[in-house]
Design a protein around this motif. Structure first.
Motif, short mmCIF file in Angstrom:
data_model
loop_
_atom_site.label_atom_id
_atom_site.label_comp_id
_atom_site.label_asym_id
_atom_site.label_seq_id
_atom_site.Cartn_x
_atom_site.Cartn_y
_atom_site.Cartn_z
N THR A 159 -12.92 35.87 44.13
CA THR A 159 -11.86 35.24 44.91
C THR A 159 -10.54 35.57 44.23
O THR A 159 -10.26 35.10 43.13
N ASP A 160 -9.77 36.41 44.87
CA ASP A 160 -8.58 36.93 44.22
C ASP A 160 -7.49 37.16 45.26
O ASP A 160 -7.74 37.09 46.47
N MET A 161 -6.30 37.47 44.77
CA MET A 161 -5.16 37.65 45.66
C MET A 161 -4.23 38.69 45.07
O MET A 161 -4.00 38.73 43.85
N ARG A 205 -6.14 38.94 50.37
CA ARG A 205 -7.05 38.04 49.67
C ARG A 205 -8.47 38.58 49.71
O ARG A 205 -8.85 39.25 50.68
N GLN A 221 -12.45 36.79 49.04
CA GLN A 221 -13.13 35.51 48.83
C GLN A 221 -14.56 35.76 48.40
O GLN A 221 -15.23 36.67 48.91
N ASP A 259 -5.15 31.74 43.81
CA ASP A 259 -6.42 32.34 44.21
C ASP A 259 -7.23 31.47 45.15
O ASP A 259 -7.96 31.96 46.01
N GLU A 281 1.09 30.05 55.03
CA GLU A 281 0.25 31.26 55.11
C GLU A 281 -0.27 31.49 56.53
O GLU A 281 -0.71 30.57 57.22
#
Length: 730
Positions: free
Chosen positions: A88-90, A104, A106, A132, A139
């Protein structure tokens, strides 16, 4: 002509793990320039033939049986990749218009999610803090590829283009793997998908400034992007042909300048190009040529505003002062008269200019020297009048081996510049440079979970000597204490030697999470920058193409011998790897020096090269004649290609274990190449080493889609490499 041989027409089977399927032989004759070649496996070209599919499936079963003992190791390596990856990162948000754009991932989802959030303070260029686990304020999900991919075994996103007013999204998808994309349009204010659907596009899309028109490309029967169309939003599918390139040697591209003031069409062969421009606020106008095409002259164009005037910066390899600018130079010309060109940055042999990017306040020069990328910046705010070469200041880097380049600079008026940086041992970084003060701000470092310590690894550069005396750069990365260190206790190590060497492509140092699973088991990774690539400038490329192509193969062999002679490894501990045109390299090396390697991994290998380049009806063939030569019309080229083309030169000799990987829907390098090559190798090899073919039945040139599937594929390859290098018994 074809002539079936019933005595050899055995049905493909995989009755025993030790016995590969037997492909039937059908005599097919191919005659060119008075030479007849008998091709017994050309029948494998018809993928609609049930017998062909049966053969591929039997080969898959044979490969699975011969690698079954690696199943636990594959699962372990997959787990290592997964455990080191922040699922899970951005990404760091990038500014464009009134929004910050970012992606993103997930945990548990195969594909990325594209998002944006509104800019609250237009004077604040600092991106919002990465979160994250929670959405940023305001958004908006632009496109969730996981939703788009539902119900499909394969998914690839071609374009993701936002209109300048931020209202519209144009995006294209491929759910087969053949790189024929379907273009759709989404109203981002309402979430509505327009009924306008355009099939069989080349993947890209460019908006006009008024957000009323989209430009896109289509391909011809040979998969060559040849036509640019203008689509009027909401006006149905009666689109306007804007540009068509009839010459089959030329590939058409479409885009816009960073300033957004001009739309650009670029048409180019491997050695010649021409650029056409149109003011972006006049989208229904006529594109005009910046400079007429001249055979052998390549150029690209960027728009710059200097001292309040509009100019085109033209990167080219034309003749200047009686000498061809092989490593490229840059001219400058007023936009209203591109023919009035003067020299801006002169040609320097050995310094390969690759690009120049123009921003409101900066010019950024990207070039290559000593087999490494370099970047220099001219600050227009500090310059009175026209910049000169001395005004460009190089961005300093401490490491011996590195990658460096502009990254994510979406706005022409940005007050700071973003760069991507990395090395073999340092995870990729995105940093922002304040050009005026020199201050660097780290925006994000690729997360590597599990306590990774770069001090436990080292990278270095060595130079192998080719038979003709040419020095070949080798990039080496290993865990400290592994391999040659000058001590009496050092010993040969398992080693993977990777190569490509075509199309002037440069392979720069870069970090890999999956590679750690190999390095931590004592395998040394070496990247051989052989001729045909672009690491050492244009001459490096020119001396590894057409009638000098064999230098690519002998450079790789000489690199392998150097590593053995210097004590880095032994043939029993060394595996070679390459893909696509690098797969051609693998096939040629397998014929030239099979004794040097205990295994060869060839991904989507271009191993039936002569046959493919002889057939202008196949995808990419005609445009490839500038890379390989034209064997159809030139007897010398035919003879030269036949002397190295891997498939034609398979003989009865002891080959090492070979793993070839391909995809059924690949339109760049057809599955047929690997299938024919493996069938012939299995029939003629005099060794007991297994020669295997693995075909993805629902994928294209890039292999499987989805990050978890890709990790599984990488784990499969690494487990086999570890076995063949002997690392599992070290």
């Amino acid at each position: 002509m074809t002539d079936a041989q019933p005595g050899n027409a055995a049905t493909p089977t995989a009755s025993s793990p030790a016995v590969p399927p037997v492909a039937k032989k059908v005599r097919t004759e191919r005659t060119h320039h008075g030479d007849t070649f008998v091709d017994e496996y050309e029948w494998l070209r018809d993928k609609d033939d049930a017998e062909v599919i049966a053969f591929l499936e039997a080969e898959n079963a044979y490969t699975e049986a011969n690698t079954a003992q690696l199943a636990d190791l594959r699962a372990t390596i997959f787990g290592e990749i997964k455990s080191r990856t922040k699922e899970t990162d951005m990404s760091v948000p990038g500014r464009r218009g009134g929004y910050w754009y970012y992606g993103r991932t997930q945990e548990g989802k195969q594909y990325g999610i594209q998002c944006r959030c509104p800019i609250v303070d237009v004077d604040n260029w600092t991106p919002p803090e990465v979160s994250d686990d929670a959405p940023l304020p305001g958004e908006e999900i632009l496109l969730d590829a996981n939703v788009e991919a539902e119900g499909h075994e394969f998914f690839s996103l071609g374009s993701l283009a936002i209109s300048h007013d931020g209202k519209w999204l144009a995006y294209s998808t491929d759910v087969v793997g053949d790189e024929r994309y379907t273009l759709r349009f989404k109203n981002l204010e309402t979430g509505e998908l327009l009924p306008d659907v355009i099939t069989d596009t080349a993947g890209g899309a460019s908006w006009s400034l008024d957000a009323k028109h989209v430009f896109y490309q289509t391909v011809d029967a040979a998969w060559r992007p040849d036509t640019v169309w203008r689509h009027d939003i909401g006006a149905g599918t009666d689109d306007v042909t804007v540009f068509h390139e009839p010459d089959e040697r030329y590939w058409v591209g479409m885009g816009s300048t960073r300033s957004d003031k001009y739309l650009m069409i670029v048409t180019g062969s491997k050695i010649t190009s021409e650029c056409f421009v149109l003011a972006a606020d006049d989208p229904t106008g006529e594109f005009r040529s910046v400079a007429p095409r001249v055979d052998g002259v390549e150029y690209s164009v960027e728009h710059a505003e200097i001292s309040g005037r509009d100019y085109f910066l033209i990167v080219h390899n034309d003749i200047r002062d009686g000498e061809k600018a092989d490593d490229f130079a840059i001219d400058i010309a007023p936009v209203d008269d591109p023919s009035a060109r003067t020299e801006f940055i002169g040609h320097r042999r050995g310094v390969r200019i690759e690009d120049i990017d123009a921003f409101r306040d900066y010019l950024v020069l990207s070039y290559r020297a000593d087999a490494l990328p370099r970047v220099s910046i001219a600050d227009l705010r500090r310059i009175d009048g026209m910049p000169v070469a001395e005004d460009f200041i190089e961005v300093a880097v401490a490491q011996e081996l590195f990658s460096l380049g502009l990254a994510g600079n979406r706005e022409w008026a940005t007050p700071r510049l973003r760069f991507g940086y990395g090395s073999f041992i340092e995870p990729a970084e995105l940093f922002e440079l304040d050009v005026e003060t020199g201050e660097r701000t780290l925006l994000k470092r690729q997360p590597v979970l599990g306590g990774y310590d770069p001090d436990e690894y080292e990278q270095s550069r060595e130079w192998a000597t080719a038979a003709d005396g040419t020095q070949i750069p080798l990039s080496i990365v290993r865990r400290k204490g592994v391999g040659v260190d000058g001590s009496e206790s050092s010993s040969p190590a398992p080693l993977l030697l990777y190569g490509y060497g075509s199309y002037e492509a440069s392979f720069d140092p870069g970090f890999s999470v999956s590679r750690l699973s190999m390095l931590d088991r004592g395998v040394v990774f070496v990247l051989a920058h052989v001729r045909g690539g672009g690491e050492m400038g244009r001459h490096w490329y020119e001396n590894g193409k057409t009638l000098t192509k064999k230098n690519t193969f002998t450079d790789f062999v000489d690199s392998a011998r150097y590593l053995v002679d210097k004590g880095w490894t032994t043939p029993k501990l060394m595996v070679a790897e390459g893909g696509s045109a690098g797969g051609l390299l693998m096939g040629a090396v397998a014929n030239l020096a099979p004794e040097l390697f205990n295994g060869i991994l060839a991904s989507v290998p271009f191993v039936d090269a002569l046959n493919s380049i002889l057939d202008p009806s196949l995808p990419l063939t005609v445009i490839e004649w500038d890379e390989w030569g034209d064997p159809l019309h030139d007897a010398e080229v035919y003879e030269y290609m036949k002397s190295y083309s891997p498939y034609e030169n398979v003989t009865a000799q002891p080959y090492p274990s070979i793993l070839a990987e391909t995809s059924l829907n690949d339109t760049r390098v057809m599955y047929t190449e690997a299938a024919k090559w493996v069938a012939k190798l299995q029939a003629l090899s005099t060794s007991d080493a297994p020669i295997m073919l693995k075909t993805e039945m629902s994928a294209g040139h890039g292999g499987v889609s989805g990050r978890y599937k890709q990790w599984e594929e990488v784990a499969f390859e690494l487990a086999w490499i570890l076995q063949q290098t002997g690392a599992l018994t070290e």
